[in-house]
Each structure stands twice: as C-alpha cells, then as structure tokens.
Design an enzyme around this catalytic site. Structure first.
Site, short mmCIF file in Angstrom:
data_model
loop_
_atom_site.label_atom_id
_atom_site.label_comp_id
_atom_site.label_asym_id
_atom_site.label_seq_id
_atom_site.Cartn_x
_atom_site.Cartn_y
_atom_site.Cartn_z
N SER A 103 37.69 -16.30 -38.11
CA SER A 103 36.90 -17.44 -38.54
C SER A 103 35.45 -17.17 -38.21
O SER A 103 35.13 -16.34 -37.35
CB SER A 103 37.36 -18.73 -37.85
OG SER A 103 36.86 -18.74 -36.54
N LYS A 104 34.59 -17.89 -38.88
CA LYS A 104 33.15 -17.70 -38.74
C LYS A 104 32.72 -17.83 -37.27
O LYS A 104 31.83 -17.13 -36.81
CB LYS A 104 32.44 -18.77 -39.57
CG LYS A 104 31.49 -18.18 -40.56
CD LYS A 104 30.85 -19.26 -41.35
CE LYS A 104 29.60 -18.67 -41.99
NZ LYS A 104 29.02 -19.51 -42.97
#
Ligand code: GLU
Length: 406
Positions: free
Chosen positions: A253-254
C-alpha cells in the site's frame, strides 16, 4: 498463434503489481512467438479516474513493454475499451436469456439487502433466494414493458456439465462454487456488464488464447468456465498469478512505500532493473505440473496454495538478484516456474539490480551516451535556468547515478 491480453481498469496509476502482470503477459507472448494486447476494462463508471489510461500507457512505455494491439494502435480486435463494446455484451446476455441459462431479476437493492440478511440469519450461504427465477414469461414481459429496472443473473441451477478447472500455475483445481454469489449478476441495471460477462465475452471475441491475471480472480474462475460452457464456447487457458507483498508480508500500500510505477519513474530507477526485480518476485523452480487437484477456494483463502503437494523439480529457482535483461527474461520465462505463494518485494534487491544494470549500460559507448542523454534531460528539467555545464556541479538526485557509485 498465442494471443494474450493485459486488462487494467482505469482506476488510477499503474501499480507495481499491474506492471508485473503486463510484463508476464509480454514475456509469455514473446516466448511462444505470440502477441499481446492492452484492453481497458472501464465498465465500472464509479471507479473511473480520469488520466488513468494515459498514465498506464506512459508507465508501459517507460518500461519498454510495447503491446501489439490496444489503445493508440490499430488492430484486428478493436475497440479496446470495454465501454465501446456494450452491444456485444448485451447480445451475449440475450443469448443466455434465450437459452434459459440466465434470467431477469427485478428485485430492488433494499429488497436484496433484506433477502441477504434473512438468508444469513438462517445460516444459509446463499446470497439471493431466486425470487425472480420463478416469474412467468408474461410477468417478465409486463415488467419490462412497464419500464421496471432489472439485472440479468446467471441461473446457477441450470449449468451444463464441463471439464474441471485447470490452471497453468496452480495445476488442477477442485471445483468450488460455494464461495460464489448465488446466481451472479452478469448485466447491471444500467445495461453495463459485470467483469464476469465482459471478460468472458471479450476473451472469446478477441481470440485470446491465454489469460494471465491476478490470483484474486481464482475464486471467480469456475463461474467463468460455467459461462463458457453455457455459451458453448471453448475457454482459453488460464494462469493465475500470485500477488505481491511488502517484505514484512503485508499488503502493498502507498503508506508502506512506493507502489505506483510513476514513483519509480520520478525517482529515476532503471526500467530494466525494475522489470528484473518484478519478474523474479515469485519466479521459482521449474517443476512438473501438479498431479493432485486442489480447490480454488482453498488456494485463494490460504493465499499460498499450501495444501498443494510439491510437484517434481526440473530446474532450481534463479536467485532473486540474478541480473536479467528483457530478452533473457523472455528466453527463460516459464509459467510453471511461478510459485504458488504471494511474493514479497525487497527494495534492497532493487538497489542491487539497479546498480548492476547501470554498470552494464555504462560499460558500452552507446549505453554511456544514452545514460548521459537521460541525465542531461533530467538535469535540464530539474534546473531549467542553469546552464548545462553546471550538470556536474549539481547533485543529481537519482538512484541512476548514485547507485553506480554506491
Ligand atoms: N480489470 C481487471 C483488473 O484490473 C483485470 C482482470 C483480468 O485480467 O482479467 O483487475
């Protein structure tokens, strides 16, 4: 001739996982002397992000992965945007209605919610009670004439017999329908298809011979085979590719680092190094295809296929820092060598690969020239008001040069 497709949805920038999927499609297609296309799966307007297609094309361009057919390239399978193929999905939906493999459902969202809750309270796995399956032809015709909104559902109680599911990565699968929705929706009230109908229709209409797609679609695979059987069409071959994880095993995920290809472009990583890094994540030993069936839902829920017996080893896995160019990857790529486990991406390995790819480029006059050109362009873009001679006096903030000296 083999024909593959990379089928992103335009829901934002291309992720590393998407780039790896495009890469594997490219590797397999080129290995077997085939072609691949990019098809844009844009039938869910609620998830559409403007600029996504341009971003995906830019990322593929940067990586040097050139599709044979797709947006911006004429070809025999156009149009490549699903939103431009709606008539086709409706005609297939009509075929399924006519043959009794599908039916119209007029239940409202509120009614469906109540039904789901009621079924869950009774301990049932069903997600729909098939109310509309029992409408008479006259009742359906009257509702349609009255303009009542409807969806088209597959009638999963009326499926033809078909061969069991096999997968080029996971081997033979035991059929598992239990985790599927009851009578899955094929065409929505807005007359747009769901992924299930659209991908089956397009893979057939476009003449796709091999579907390489993410492991998240493994659970829907039996449904897709049912659709092929209902339509009396031969399915392509399928390979489900295990997902990528962070080194700690968490979902990418970012928040946990760079996951979008554009981040790697901006930071100046070498595209060949990024491809090398992605290709080797999950590239295991070459082995014989599995002999014992495993269930799709077991594999998907375990996330690893851990119930799978180890098939016979043919060739050991490459080290995850083995330096490979794109042509070398094409030569060595084998779907049967992909592991059944989700693979983690270790940034330290990218640094190592980047440094060595740079050193290789640096060692030839043409490579050196192209590097100098790229560095020159980058410095000019970053410092538009400085003279080019100042190039060596500024810190070039890219792993491109730093890792060469590292
Ligand atoms: N549009 C799907 C996705 O972006 C692709 C699935 C497929 O390759 O069939 O996940």
């Amino acid at each position: 001739m083999a024909l593959l497709r990379f089928a992103p949805s335009p829901t934002g920038q291309l992720h590393l996982g998407g780039l790896r999927m495009a890469l594997y499609n490219h590797l397999y297609a080129k290995k077997v002397g085939g072609k691949w296309m990019m098809r844009i799966e844009d039938t869910d307007a609620t998830r559409f992000v403007p600029g996504s297609v341009e971003g995906i094309r830019k990322a593929l361009d940067w990586a040097g992965l050139e599709y044979d057919y797709g947006p911006g390239k004429e070809g025999p399978h156009a149009p490549y945007f699903q939103s431009e193929r709606l008539d086709l999905y409706r005609s297939y939906s009509n075929k399924l209605l006519d043959s009794g493999h599908a039916y119209r459902c007029f239940c409202s969202p509120d009614k469906l919610n109540d039904t789901r809750e009621r079924l869950a309270r009774t301990g049932s796995n069903a997600t729909y009670d098939k109310t509309c399956l029992h409408l008479t032809e006259e009742e359906v015709a009257r509702k349609v004439r009255a303009g009542e909104k409807s969806v088209v559902r597959l009638n999963d109680g009326n499926l033809p017999k078909r061969p069991p599911a096999t997968d080029l990565v996971f081997g033979n699968l035991r059929d598992a329908h239990a985790s599927l929705a009851t009578d899955p929706i094929l065409l929505k009230t807005d007359l747009f298809p769901t992924y299930h109908l659209a991908s089956v229709v397009d893979d057939h209409e476009m003449g796709i011979t091999h579907v390489l797609r993410g492991e998240e679609w493994l659970l829907s695979y039996p449904l897709h085979l049912d659709l092929y059987a209902c339509l009396n069409l031969p399915p392509p071959k399928f390979a489900h590719i295990p997902i990528l994880l962070n080194p700690d095993g968490s979902k990418m995920s970012k928040r946990k680092g760079d996951v979008q290809v554009v981040d790697y472009i901006r930071r100046g990583w070498e595209p060949q190094a990024v491809l090398n890094w992605l290709a080797l994540a999950g590239w295991g030993a070459k082995h014989e295809p599995a002999a014992v069936p495993a269930s799709a839902s077991d594999l998907a829920s375990a996330g690893s296929g851990s119930h799978h017996p180890r098939p016979q080893l043919i060739q050991k896995a490459p080290d995850s820092t083995t330096l490979m160019t794109l042509p070398e990857m094409i030569k060595d790529f084998e779907l049967s060598a992909l592991t059944h486990r989700s693979s983690s991406l270790d940034p330290a390995k990218l640094e190592y690969l980047n440094k060595h790819h740079l050193m290789n480029t640096w060692s030839t006059p043409q490579g050196l020239e192209s590097l100098a050109e790229r560095a020159h362009d980058r410095v000019k873009a970053e410092f538009p008001t400085r003279c080019v001679m100042c190039f060596w006096t500024v810190v070039v903030p890219t792993p491109m040069l730093m890792s060469c000296w590292g």
